[in-house]
Design an enzyme around this catalytic site. Structure first.
Site, short mmCIF file in Angstrom:
data_model
loop_
_atom_site.label_atom_id
_atom_site.label_comp_id
_atom_site.label_asym_id
_atom_site.label_seq_id
_atom_site.Cartn_x
_atom_site.Cartn_y
_atom_site.Cartn_z
N LYS A 1 9.09 -35.08 29.77
CA LYS A 1 8.39 -36.39 28.92
C LYS A 1 6.79 -36.49 29.73
CE LYS A 1 12.83 -38.23 28.49
NZ LYS A 1 13.74 -39.04 29.00
N THR B 1 24.57 -38.00 18.25
CA THR B 1 24.51 -39.34 18.87
C THR B 1 23.13 -39.78 17.87
OG1 THR B 1 25.31 -38.88 20.82
CG2 THR B 1 23.87 -41.05 20.74
N VAL B 2 22.00 -39.20 18.01
CA VAL B 2 20.79 -39.64 17.18
C VAL B 2 20.92 -39.50 15.71
CG1 VAL B 2 18.35 -39.69 17.37
CG2 VAL B 2 19.63 -39.17 19.36
N GLU C 1 25.17 -37.11 32.80
CA GLU C 1 25.88 -35.80 32.38
C GLU C 1 27.03 -35.31 33.45
OE1 GLU C 1 25.58 -34.37 29.27
OE2 GLU C 1 23.77 -35.69 28.84
N ILE D 1 10.78 -46.88 22.91
CA ILE D 1 9.65 -47.30 23.09
C ILE D 1 8.30 -46.78 22.47
CG2 ILE D 1 7.92 -47.83 25.00
CD1 ILE D 1 10.10 -47.62 26.97
N VAL E 1 9.78 -38.94 24.05
CA VAL E 1 9.23 -39.86 25.06
C VAL E 1 9.84 -41.22 25.22
CG1 VAL E 1 7.46 -40.31 26.58
CG2 VAL E 1 7.28 -38.17 25.27
N GLY F 1 12.54 -42.77 24.60
CA GLY F 1 13.43 -43.16 23.35
C GLY F 1 12.58 -43.97 22.61
N1 NAP Z 1 21.02 -39.34 22.65
C1 NAP Z 1 19.78 -39.82 23.20
O1 NAP Z 1 20.06 -40.94 23.86
C2 NAP Z 1 18.71 -39.33 22.95
C3 NAP Z 1 17.56 -39.81 23.23
C4 NAP Z 1 16.22 -39.51 23.19
C5 NAP Z 1 15.99 -38.15 22.48
N2 NAP Z 1 17.20 -37.34 22.11
C6 NAP Z 1 16.93 -36.22 21.78
O2 NAP Z 1 17.59 -36.05 20.46
C7 NAP Z 1 18.11 -34.86 20.08
C8 NAP Z 1 19.55 -34.83 19.77
O3 NAP Z 1 20.32 -35.52 20.82
P1 NAP Z 1 21.62 -36.08 20.57
O4 NAP Z 1 22.06 -36.79 21.89
O5 NAP Z 1 21.94 -36.65 19.11
O6 NAP Z 1 22.57 -34.89 20.67
P2 NAP Z 1 23.97 -34.30 20.15
O7 NAP Z 1 24.77 -35.67 20.17
O8 NAP Z 1 24.48 -33.51 21.00
O9 NAP Z 1 23.95 -33.78 18.89
C9 NAP Z 1 23.41 -32.69 18.36
C10 NAP Z 1 23.73 -32.28 17.05
O10 NAP Z 1 22.85 -30.95 16.54
C11 NAP Z 1 23.94 -30.35 15.91
N3 NAP Z 1 23.99 -28.82 16.35
C12 NAP Z 1 24.04 -28.08 17.30
N4 NAP Z 1 23.65 -26.78 17.08
C13 NAP Z 1 23.56 -26.70 15.84
C14 NAP Z 1 23.36 -25.62 14.77
N5 NAP Z 1 23.29 -24.44 15.35
N6 NAP Z 1 23.08 -25.95 13.64
C15 NAP Z 1 23.22 -27.39 13.04
N7 NAP Z 1 23.21 -28.22 13.69
C16 NAP Z 1 23.63 -28.04 15.19
C17 NAP Z 1 25.47 -30.71 16.32
O11 NAP Z 1 26.46 -30.45 15.50
P3 NAP Z 1 27.95 -30.88 15.46
O12 NAP Z 1 28.10 -32.53 15.57
O13 NAP Z 1 28.43 -30.39 14.25
O14 NAP Z 1 28.36 -30.40 16.80
C18 NAP Z 1 25.28 -32.28 16.50
O15 NAP Z 1 25.51 -32.84 15.58
C19 NAP Z 1 17.90 -33.94 21.51
O16 NAP Z 1 16.74 -33.19 21.32
C20 NAP Z 1 17.72 -35.07 22.47
O17 NAP Z 1 16.96 -34.66 23.64
C21 NAP Z 1 18.48 -37.87 22.54
#
Ligand code: NAP
Length: 437
Positions: free
Chosen positions: A207, A14-15, A192, A138, A134, A136
Site C-alpha cells: 500500500k 467478500t468484496v 489469516e 478511506i 489502499v 480500504g
Molecule cells: N477483504 C477485504 O477486506 C479487502 C480490503 C481491501 C482490498 N481487498 C482486495 O480485494 C480483492 C478481493 O478480496 P476478497 O477478500 O473479496 O477475496 P475473496 O473473498 O477470496 O474473493 C475472491 C473471489 O475471486 C474469485 N476467483 C478466484 N480465482 C478466480 C478465477 N480464476 N476466476 C474467476 N474468479 C476467481 C473467487 O471465486 P469463488 O468465490 O468461486 O471461489 C472469489 O469469488 C483482493 O485483491 C484484496 O486484496 C480486500
C-alpha cells in the site's frame, strides 16, 4: 437520461459480493447521483453454484474472467479476484486493451504491475481506478490525486494494516503477549492462518508503494522498501513507550529527503498525544503532510466487505459521471510515462529519534560504557534510564535510552559497539520515533 453504465464484476467473494449487493440496494441513490443507471451485466467467479446471498441470474456468467474482460457487454471491468499474477493481471490487462475502464481493489497487482497497467489505460483513454487498494474505505487516493492540487507532499505515513494495529492495540490495553494476541486475532478472523504477510509488513509495503508514487511522482518501487514487522515487539517495549509518552504503531512512511525518497515499514513510536496514536483496533489511518496544507489525517475502516465496497462503488460512480472525450486524470497523478525513476534514500542516512532498550549484566561500568559508545558516535541523549531488575533476574538490568535526532548509521554503530563490549544479556531492541502532530 444517459445510457446505463454496464458493469462486469470478476470475483464474488467478500468484496465482490458486497459490491453487487450495494449496487442493487442503492440503485436509486446512485442513479440520482450519477445521472444514469449502473447495472451489473456480467459476473465471473470460480464456483458458479455457490450461494452469494444475492440473485445475479440477470447477469451473464463467465467461468473465465479474461473472456469476460474481452467479450462481455460491459463498460467497466471490476477486478475483485486478488493476486499479483494469474487471472487478475491477465483480465485487467485484457480489459484495458479492449478499451474498457477498470476498477480494482488489488494492491498486490498495482504494487507489481501498476505502472505498466497505467500506461495501457492512459494510451487507451480509459480509467484505472483503485481507491479500495489502499486503506480500504478511506478515500485517500482521491484526496491525494484530486483534492490536493498544487500541494507538494513532503511525507505520507499511515497505519495501513488492520491486523497489526489490532494486535498492538490489544497488547497495550490488556498487557498480553504478541503470541497470545495473534492467536486471538486468528480466532476472531482478524488475522489469516498464515499471518506472515500482514505482521511482517508486506501488506503495508504494497500500500505504501502506491502512496509513494502518488506523493512524489515516482515509479512504484515496492521491492525497495525497508521492512520490519511487529513480531519482536514485547510488553517491555509497550510499557517503556507508555512511560515515555509514546505508543507503538506499525507505520508505513514515505518521505522526501536530501538523498532521495525513504520508504520504510517498521514499528514506530508516535507521541501518545498525536492524532495517529488515537487510531485503535482494525482502523486504518493515513497522514499526508504538504507544503500548503500542513498535516491532514484521514482515518476509517481499512477492510471488510462493505467498507471496501464503498470505495469500489465510489470509483464506479466516478466513471458513470465522467464525460466521453473528457481527458481523465492520470492514474498515479502524473502521466505514467513521465513518472520518474524511484531514487532510494539509504536507510543508514535516515534521521530521527531512537528508542533503544538494552538488557545488560548488572555490574559496575556498564552504564558508563553505554554512555561512552553513544558519545563516540555523536548521539545526544534525551534520556537514559536504568530500571531495577525483577527479583528473578537480579543479575541483569534494563537500560532505556531515547536519543535526540541522529542517524540510523550512528545508532547501528553504537549498538554494535555495545554488543561487542559484552555487556548485553539479550538482543538489543531499537525502535524509531516518528514526528506526528
Ligand atoms: N477483504 C477485504 O477486506 C479487502 C480490503 C481491501 C482490498 N481487498 C482486495 O480485494 C480483492 C478481493 O478480496 P476478497 O477478500 O473479496 O477475496 P475473496 O473473498 O477470496 O474473493 C475472491 C473471489 O475471486 C474469485 N476467483 C478466484 N480465482 C478466480 C478465477 N480464476 N476466476 C474467476 N474468479 C476467481 C473467487 O471465486 P469463488 O468465490 O468461486 O471461489 C472469489 O469469488 C483482493 O485483491 C484484496 O486484496 C480486500
Amino acid at each position: 437520461m444517459a445510457e446505463a453504465l454496464r458493469v462486469g464484476i470478476a470475483g464474488l467473494g467478500t468484496v465482490g459480493a458486497s459490491v453487487a449487493r450495494v449496487l442493487r440496494d442503492k440503485a436509486a441513490e446512485l442513479t440520482r447521483q450519477c445521472g444514469r443507471d449502473i447495472v451489473v451485466t456480467a459476473v465471473s467467479a470460480r464456483d458458479r453454484k455457490r450461494d452469494r446471498g444475492i440473485d445475479l441470474s440477470a447477469a451473464t456468467w463467465f467461468d473465465d474472467p479474461v473472456q469476460m474482460a474481452e467479450k462481455a457487454d460491459i463498460d467497466v471491468f471490476v477486478e475483485l479476484i486478488g493476486g499479483d499474477e494469474g487471472p487478475a493481471r491477465l483480465a485487467v490487462k485484457a480489459a484495458l486493451e479492449a478499451g474498457r475502464h477498470v476498477v480494482t481493489a488489488n494492491k498486490a497487482l498495482l504494487a507489481k504491475h501498476g505502472v505498466a497497467l497505467a500506461e495501457i489505460a492512459e494510451k487507451k483513454g480509459v480509467l484505472l481506478n483503485y481507491e479500495a487498494a489502499v486503506a480500504g474505505g478511506i478515500p485517500v487516493i482521491k484526496t491525494m490525486r484530486e483534492a490536493m492540487a498544487g500541494n507538494a507532499v513532503t511525507r505520507v505515513f499511515g497505519i495501513l494494516n488492520g491486523t497489526c494495529n489490532y494486535i498492538l492495540t490489544r497488547m497495550e490495553a490488556e498487557g498480553i503477549s504478541f503470541d497470545a494476541c495473534l492467536k486471538d486475532a486468528q480466532r476472531l478472523g482478524y488475522a489469516e492462518a498464515d499471518p506472515t504477510f500482514d505482521i511482517e509488513g508486506h501488506d503495508t509495503a504494497h500500500k505504501l508503494s502506491i502512496l509513494t508514487s502518488l506523493a512524489f511522482g515516482t515509479k512504484i518501487a515496492a521491492n525497495d522498501i525497508y521492512m520490519e514487522g511487529i513480531s519482536n515487539i514485547s510488553q517491555a517495549d509497550i510499557r517503556a513507550a507508555a512511560d515515555l509518552g509514546y505508543r507503538i504503531k506499525l507505520l508505513g512512511v514515505a518521505q522526501r529527503t536530501d538523498s532521495g525518497i525513504e520508504q520504510r515499514v517498521h514499528p514506530t513510536m508516535v507521541p501518545t498525544a498525536s492524532v495517529i496514536a488515537q487510531v485503535h483496533g482494525v482502523t486504518n489511518a493515513v497522514a499526508i503532510e504538504t507544503d500548503i496544507l500542513g498535516e491532514l489525517l484521514l482515518s476509517g475502516p481499512g477492510a471488510g466487505g462493505n467498507a471496501t465496497a464503498s470505495a469500489v462503488i465510489g470509483d464506479i460512480a466516478d466513471i458513470a459521471k465522467s464525460r466521453p472525450g473528457f481527458q481523465h486524470a492520470p492514474v498515479f497523478g502524473w502521466p505514467a510515462k513521465e513518472l520518474k525513476p524511484y531514487k532510494k534514500a539509504r536507510m543508514r542516512s535516515h534521521a530521527g529519534g531512537y528508542f533503544i532498550r538494552l538488557t545488560v549484566h548488572d555490574r559496575t561500568g556498564v552504564f558508563a560504557a553505554i554512555a561512552k559508545r553513544m558519545a563516540d558516535n555523536d548521539i545526544s541523549l534525551e534520556s537514559i534510564v536504568q530500571q531495577a531488575a525483577a527479583p528473578e533476574t537480579q543479575a541483569q538490568k534494563t537500560v532505556i535510552l531515547v536519543t535526540h535526532e541522529t542517524t540510523e548509521a550512528a545508532v547501528r554503530k553504537a549498538v554494535e559497539g555495545i554488543t561487542k563490549d559484552g555487556h548485553l544479556t539479550d538482543k538489543p531492541q531499537v525502535i524509531r520515533i516518528e514526528r506526528a502532530e
